[in-house]
Motif scaffolding. Structure first.
Motif, PDB file in Angstrom:
ATOM      1  N   SER A 115     -10.137 144.720  80.836  1.00 51.80           N
ATOM      2  CA  SER A 115     -10.533 143.410  80.329  1.00 51.80           C
ATOM      3  C   SER A 115     -11.712 143.511  79.358  1.00 51.80           C
ATOM      4  CB  SER A 115     -10.911 142.482  81.486  1.00 51.80           C
ATOM      5  OG  SER A 115     -12.057 142.971  82.164  1.00 51.80           O
ATOM      6  N   GLU A 116     -12.235 144.715  79.210  1.00 49.44           N
ATOM      7  CA  GLU A 116     -13.395 144.987  78.350  1.00 49.44           C
ATOM      8  C   GLU A 116     -14.571 144.066  78.665  1.00 49.44           C
ATOM      9  OE1 GLU A 116     -12.002 145.263  74.247  1.00 49.44           O
ATOM     10  OE2 GLU A 116     -11.678 147.395  74.619  1.00 49.44           O
ATOM     11  N   THR A 117     -14.901 144.012  79.944  1.00 52.77           N
ATOM     12  CA  THR A 117     -16.047 143.237  80.394  1.00 52.77           C
ATOM     13  C   THR A 117     -17.073 144.136  81.053  1.00 52.77           C
ATOM     14  OG1 THR A 117     -14.932 142.721  82.487  1.00 52.77           O
ATOM     15  CG2 THR A 117     -14.769 141.073  80.719  1.00 52.77           C
ATOM     16  N   VAL A 119     -18.440 135.701  80.061  1.00 52.50           N
ATOM     17  CA  VAL A 119     -17.338 135.290  80.909  1.00 52.50           C
ATOM     18  C   VAL A 119     -17.872 134.436  82.043  1.00 52.50           C
ATOM     19  CG1 VAL A 119     -15.489 136.130  82.401  1.00 52.50           C
ATOM     20  CG2 VAL A 119     -16.015 137.320  80.267  1.00 52.50           C
ATOM     21  N   ASP A 120     -18.952 134.854  82.642  1.00 53.86           N
ATOM     22  CA  ASP A 120     -19.716 134.064  83.603  1.00 53.86           C
ATOM     23  C   ASP A 120     -21.179 134.455  83.419  1.00 53.86           C
ATOM     24  OD1 ASP A 120     -20.359 136.330  85.299  1.00 53.86           O
ATOM     25  OD2 ASP A 120     -18.394 136.161  86.201  1.00 53.86           O
ATOM     26  N   SER A 121     -22.034 134.025  84.304  1.00 54.14           N
ATOM     27  CA  SER A 121     -23.468 134.257  84.083  1.00 54.14           C
ATOM     28  C   SER A 121     -23.888 135.723  84.190  1.00 54.14           C
ATOM     29  CB  SER A 121     -24.289 133.403  85.053  1.00 54.14           C
ATOM     30  OG  SER A 121     -24.029 133.800  86.384  1.00 54.14           O
ATOM     31  N   THR A 122     -23.036 136.576  84.732  1.00 54.14           N
ATOM     32  CA  THR A 122     -23.404 137.990  84.881  1.00 54.14           C
ATOM     33  C   THR A 122     -22.463 138.935  84.139  1.00 54.14           C
ATOM     34  OG1 THR A 122     -22.114 138.218  86.910  1.00 54.14           O
ATOM     35  CG2 THR A 122     -24.432 137.580  87.139  1.00 54.14           C
ATOM     36  N   THR A 123     -21.523 138.408  83.389  1.00 55.35           N
ATOM     37  CA  THR A 123     -20.516 139.234  82.727  1.00 55.35           C
ATOM     38  C   THR A 123     -20.505 138.940  81.234  1.00 55.35           C
ATOM     39  OG1 THR A 123     -19.159 139.132  84.725  1.00 55.35           O
ATOM     40  CG2 THR A 123     -18.070 139.871  82.719  1.00 55.35           C
ATOM     41  N   ILE A 124     -20.388 139.999  80.434  1.00 54.35           N
ATOM     42  CA  ILE A 124     -20.305 139.842  78.981  1.00 54.35           C
ATOM     43  C   ILE A 124     -19.119 140.655  78.471  1.00 54.35           C
ATOM     44  CG2 ILE A 124     -21.892 141.734  78.512  1.00 54.35           C
ATOM     45  CD1 ILE A 124     -22.948 140.069  76.122  1.00 54.35           C
ATOM     46  N   LEU A 125     -18.492 140.138  77.450  1.00 58.53           N
ATOM     47  CA  LEU A 125     -17.394 140.855  76.819  1.00 58.53           C
ATOM     48  C   LEU A 125     -17.945 142.003  75.977  1.00 58.53           C
ATOM     49  CD1 LEU A 125     -15.323 137.796  75.592  1.00 58.53           C
ATOM     50  CD2 LEU A 125     -14.822 139.249  77.557  1.00 58.53           C
ATOM     51  N   LEU A 126     -17.215 143.093  75.930  1.00 62.45           N
ATOM     52  CA  LEU A 126     -17.622 144.263  75.151  1.00 62.45           C
ATOM     53  C   LEU A 126     -17.876 143.888  73.690  1.00 62.45           C
ATOM     54  CD1 LEU A 126     -18.061 147.301  74.688  1.00 62.45           C
ATOM     55  CD2 LEU A 126     -15.580 147.526  74.480  1.00 62.45           C
ATOM     56  N   ALA A 127     -17.032 143.076  73.108  1.00 62.80           N
ATOM     57  CA  ALA A 127     -17.191 142.683  71.710  1.00 62.80           C
ATOM     58  C   ALA A 127     -18.505 141.936  71.489  1.00 62.80           C
ATOM     59  CB  ALA A 127     -16.018 141.815  71.265  1.00 62.80           C
ATOM     60  N   HIS A 162     -21.413 155.328  76.387  1.00 59.93           N
ATOM     61  CA  HIS A 162     -22.464 154.714  77.188  1.00 59.93           C
ATOM     62  C   HIS A 162     -21.967 153.965  78.425  1.00 59.93           C
ATOM     63  CE1 HIS A 162     -25.227 155.952  74.139  1.00 59.93           C
ATOM     64  NE2 HIS A 162     -24.584 155.259  73.209  1.00 59.93           N
ATOM     65  N   LEU A 163     -20.971 153.116  78.269  1.00 56.27           N
ATOM     66  CA  LEU A 163     -20.532 152.301  79.404  1.00 56.27           C
ATOM     67  C   LEU A 163     -19.953 153.143  80.548  1.00 56.27           C
ATOM     68  CD1 LEU A 163     -19.067 149.167  77.598  1.00 56.27           C
ATOM     69  CD2 LEU A 163     -21.355 149.502  78.568  1.00 56.27           C
ATOM     70  N   VAL A 167     -27.145 151.243  64.357  1.00 54.27           N
ATOM     71  CA  VAL A 167     -25.776 150.760  64.525  1.00 54.27           C
ATOM     72  C   VAL A 167     -25.380 150.024  63.255  1.00 54.27           C
ATOM     73  CG1 VAL A 167     -24.234 149.312  65.887  1.00 54.27           C
ATOM     74  CG2 VAL A 167     -26.065 150.582  67.016  1.00 54.27           C
ATOM     75  N   GLU A 168     -24.427 150.596  62.526  1.00 50.48           N
ATOM     76  CA  GLU A 168     -24.062 150.054  61.221  1.00 50.48           C
ATOM     77  C   GLU A 168     -23.001 148.970  61.280  1.00 50.48           C
ATOM     78  OE1 GLU A 168     -23.115 153.307  58.676  1.00 50.48           O
ATOM     79  OE2 GLU A 168     -25.064 154.258  58.963  1.00 50.48           O
ATOM     80  N   SER A 169     -22.166 148.958  62.318  1.00 47.43           N
ATOM     81  CA  SER A 169     -21.109 147.948  62.396  1.00 47.43           C
ATOM     82  C   SER A 169     -20.806 147.628  63.862  1.00 47.43           C
ATOM     83  CB  SER A 169     -19.838 148.445  61.711  1.00 47.43           C
ATOM     84  OG  SER A 169     -19.239 149.470  62.472  1.00 47.43           O
ATOM     85  N   VAL A 170     -20.185 146.484  64.069  1.00 43.99           N
ATOM     86  CA  VAL A 170     -19.787 146.083  65.417  1.00 43.99           C
ATOM     87  C   VAL A 170     -18.732 147.050  65.937  1.00 43.99           C
ATOM     88  CG1 VAL A 170     -18.686 144.259  66.784  1.00 43.99           C
ATOM     89  CG2 VAL A 170     -20.389 143.666  65.047  1.00 43.99           C
ATOM     90  N   LYS A 171     -17.805 147.449  65.080  1.00 37.28           N
ATOM     91  CA  LYS A 171     -16.755 148.389  65.494  1.00 37.28           C
ATOM     92  C   LYS A 171     -17.358 149.715  65.954  1.00 37.28           C
ATOM     93  CE  LYS A 171     -12.346 150.304  64.144  1.00 37.28           C
ATOM     94  NZ  LYS A 171     -11.321 149.543  64.806  1.00 37.28           N
ATOM     95  N   GLN A 172     -18.347 150.213  65.219  1.00 37.13           N
ATOM     96  CA  GLN A 172     -19.028 151.451  65.615  1.00 37.13           C
ATOM     97  C   GLN A 172     -19.678 151.273  66.984  1.00 37.13           C
ATOM     98  OE1 GLN A 172     -22.623 152.321  63.496  1.00 37.13           O
ATOM     99  NE2 GLN A 172     -22.876 154.314  64.446  1.00 37.13           N
ATOM    100  N   ALA A 173     -20.324 150.148  67.207  1.00 32.00           N
ATOM    101  CA  ALA A 173     -20.974 149.889  68.497  1.00 32.00           C
ATOM    102  C   ALA A 173     -19.946 149.831  69.612  1.00 32.00           C
ATOM    103  CB  ALA A 173     -21.770 148.589  68.427  1.00 32.00           C
ATOM    104  N   GLN A 174     -18.817 149.170  69.371  1.00 33.74           N
ATOM    105  CA  GLN A 174     -17.779 149.086  70.395  1.00 33.74           C
ATOM    106  C   GLN A 174     -17.249 150.468  70.770  1.00 33.74           C
ATOM    107  OE1 GLN A 174     -15.169 146.203  68.392  1.00 33.74           O
ATOM    108  NE2 GLN A 174     -15.326 144.971  70.254  1.00 33.74           N
ATOM    109  N   ILE A 175     -16.980 151.278  69.784  1.00 38.23           N
ATOM    110  CA  ILE A 175     -16.442 152.616  70.045  1.00 38.23           C
ATOM    111  C   ILE A 175     -17.440 153.449  70.835  1.00 38.23           C
ATOM    112  CG2 ILE A 175     -15.773 154.797  68.942  1.00 38.23           C
ATOM    113  CD1 ILE A 175     -14.533 153.011  66.687  1.00 38.23           C
TER     114      ILE A 175
END
Length: 59
Positions: free
Chosen positions: A55-57, A4-12, A39-40, A25-33
């Protein structure tokens, strides 16, 4: 990696990076969940990151 900017990343995007770099980590969906529910919130509670669940950032 898209940010999003130099210090922010989207969860996806963060989940996609983890899926390619962490063998357990077997899938992106598993990591997101796992990131979203485990963790977050813990990292945010300890002041290590800022996580906006709406905003999931991650900053």
């Amino acid at each position: 990696m898209q940010t999003v900017d130099s210090t922010t990343i989207l969860l996806a995007e963060l989940a996609a990076v983890l899926q390619t770099r962490v063998a357990e980590v077997e899938s992106v969906k598993q990591a997101q969940i796992t990131l979203r529910h485990q963790h977050l919130p813990k990292l945010a509670d300890h002041g290590i990151i800022e996580y906006d669940q709406w905003s999931e950032t991650v900053r």
